[in-house]
Design an enzyme around this catalytic site. Sequence first.
Site, PDB file in Angstrom:
ATOM      1  N   SER A   1       0.840  -1.198   0.000  1.00  0.00           N
ATOM      2  CA  SER A   1       0.000   0.000   0.000  1.00  0.00           C
ATOM      3  C   SER A   1       0.872   1.244   0.000  1.00  0.00           C
ATOM      4  O   SER A   1       1.628   1.473  -0.943  1.00  0.00           O
ATOM      5  CB  SER A   1      -0.946  -0.037   1.213  1.00  0.00           C
ATOM      6  OG  SER A   1      -1.837   1.046   1.186  1.00  0.00           O
ATOM      7  N   THR A   2       0.838   2.040   1.071  1.00  0.00           N
ATOM      8  CA  THR A   2       1.599   3.290   1.124  1.00  0.00           C
ATOM      9  C   THR A   2       3.083   3.042   0.880  1.00  0.00           C
ATOM     10  O   THR A   2       3.697   2.225   1.549  1.00  0.00           O
ATOM     11  CB  THR A   2       1.423   3.952   2.499  1.00  0.00           C
ATOM     12  OG1 THR A   2       0.032   4.038   2.799  1.00  0.00           O
ATOM     13  CG2 THR A   2       2.044   5.334   2.520  1.00  0.00           C
TER      14      THR A   2
ATOM     15  N   MET B   1      -0.083   1.013   5.273  1.00  0.00           N
ATOM     16  CA  MET B   1      -0.796   1.259   6.522  1.00  0.00           C
ATOM     17  C   MET B   1      -1.951   0.275   6.677  1.00  0.00           C
ATOM     18  O   MET B   1      -2.490  -0.234   5.700  1.00  0.00           O
ATOM     19  CB  MET B   1      -1.302   2.696   6.584  1.00  0.00           C
ATOM     20  CG  MET B   1      -2.167   3.118   5.431  1.00  0.00           C
ATOM     21  SD  MET B   1      -2.649   4.866   5.501  1.00  0.00           S
ATOM     22  CE  MET B   1      -3.988   4.782   6.667  1.00  0.00           C
TER      23      MET B   1
ATOM     24  N   HIS C   1      -2.795  -1.024  -3.250  1.00  0.00           N
ATOM     25  CA  HIS C   1      -3.973  -0.200  -3.006  1.00  0.00           C
ATOM     26  C   HIS C   1      -3.910   1.064  -3.854  1.00  0.00           C
ATOM     27  O   HIS C   1      -3.136   1.973  -3.579  1.00  0.00           O
ATOM     28  CB  HIS C   1      -4.064   0.178  -1.523  1.00  0.00           C
ATOM     29  CG  HIS C   1      -4.315  -0.991  -0.632  1.00  0.00           C
ATOM     30  ND1 HIS C   1      -3.958  -1.005   0.696  1.00  0.00           N
ATOM     31  CD2 HIS C   1      -4.899  -2.196  -0.862  1.00  0.00           C
ATOM     32  CE1 HIS C   1      -4.307  -2.163   1.233  1.00  0.00           C
ATOM     33  NE2 HIS C   1      -4.872  -2.904   0.307  1.00  0.00           N
TER      34      HIS C   1
ATOM     35  N   ASP D   1      -4.417  -4.973   6.140  1.00  0.00           N
ATOM     36  CA  ASP D   1      -4.870  -5.781   5.010  1.00  0.00           C
ATOM     37  C   ASP D   1      -3.791  -6.803   4.658  1.00  0.00           C
ATOM     38  O   ASP D   1      -2.616  -6.473   4.538  1.00  0.00           O
ATOM     39  CB  ASP D   1      -5.168  -4.881   3.805  1.00  0.00           C
ATOM     40  CG  ASP D   1      -5.837  -5.639   2.669  1.00  0.00           C
ATOM     41  OD1 ASP D   1      -6.466  -6.678   2.946  1.00  0.00           O
ATOM     42  OD2 ASP D   1      -5.737  -5.178   1.515  1.00  0.00           O
TER      43      ASP D   1
END
Length: 369
Positions: A177-178, A297, A204, A300
Amino acid sequence: MRRIRVLIVDDSTVIRRLLSNVLSEDCEIEVVATAANGKIALAKLPQIKPDVVTLDIEMPEMDGIETLQELRKVYPDLPVIMFSTLTARGAESTLDALSKGASDYVTKPANVGSVTDAMQSVRIDLVPKIKHLCKWYNDKTRALDIAPIRRASVPTIRNATPSKRLQRVDVVAIGVSTGGPNALLQVLPKLAADFPVPIVIVQHMPPLFTKHLADRLNQKCAIQVVEGTAGERLQAGTAYIAPGDWHMQVCQSAAAPELEMNQEPRENSCRPAVDVLFRSVAEVYGAHALSLVLTGMGQDGLHGTELVRAAGGMVIAQDEASSVVWGMPRAIVVAGLADQVLPLDAIAAELCVACQRGRTFRAREKALS
């Protein structure tokens, strides 16, 4: 009480007011200043000393990319969240910004119908990212977080077991993600064109962004990188990125495993979700799956990783020092699921070794028999 100091940079008065109103609702955040363009923002930085900057991409005089480049010369570690439009141009500009040092991005509310909906969209997307990217706040929150993640209270870091060193890996599943685009850019280009297994990835990202990310990575990699499509058969030496707003999973067809897409409800507030992909990988590949959880973050991927581990598959997590946000990999480590916890620059080499190990062992065994 110390609050997170935020500088908002956007040429739109309406957007500056909307962001200020949303962020000011949170008692842990303080909007210390706003700026209508990059030049004004750079002049204000030494005086206001923000913890986080939100930066519009398209602005007059000095746009977001130029501002980011100048800012990074003096403030290499200051978290910067780009505020971009959900368009092809916005996707390209956002990926440019991430490659030049932006910490993360949020897309501007589009077609939400009302100011109230727009504010709620920003509240959901922006506020958590501000808090996760502010180091002192994140450290304080983690120190106060005494609840264990799933089943372990102390991180377990170990090498893969002897049996996993010899077993065949038939797929690599990645959740990120991030900080993901840059993390993938450090891992995938190091893989040879003849990488022996397919790679399936959930990053994401919204629609349009995932296609542009796949195209950019494909230009940099020896392996092929594509945005996944429904019904596509998995091929060795190809990485498939889940399309934005679609869950991607692997299913077993008569000929070979192939991709399946759906728009079922979000999981962990995400679509695509890592858990959806990892569950399917555990079911189809069992002990021959390798799951890799990179910077991001939230949590997930935690439940899906449990299933990969329960099926006998191998699990690798990125370490804290090399993560932009050590949320998703931390959840794996604290839960005791990681066979290996590695810095980002060591992951590609380990993937190559792990995916060749079982094949080399079996080839040698067959030659000696």
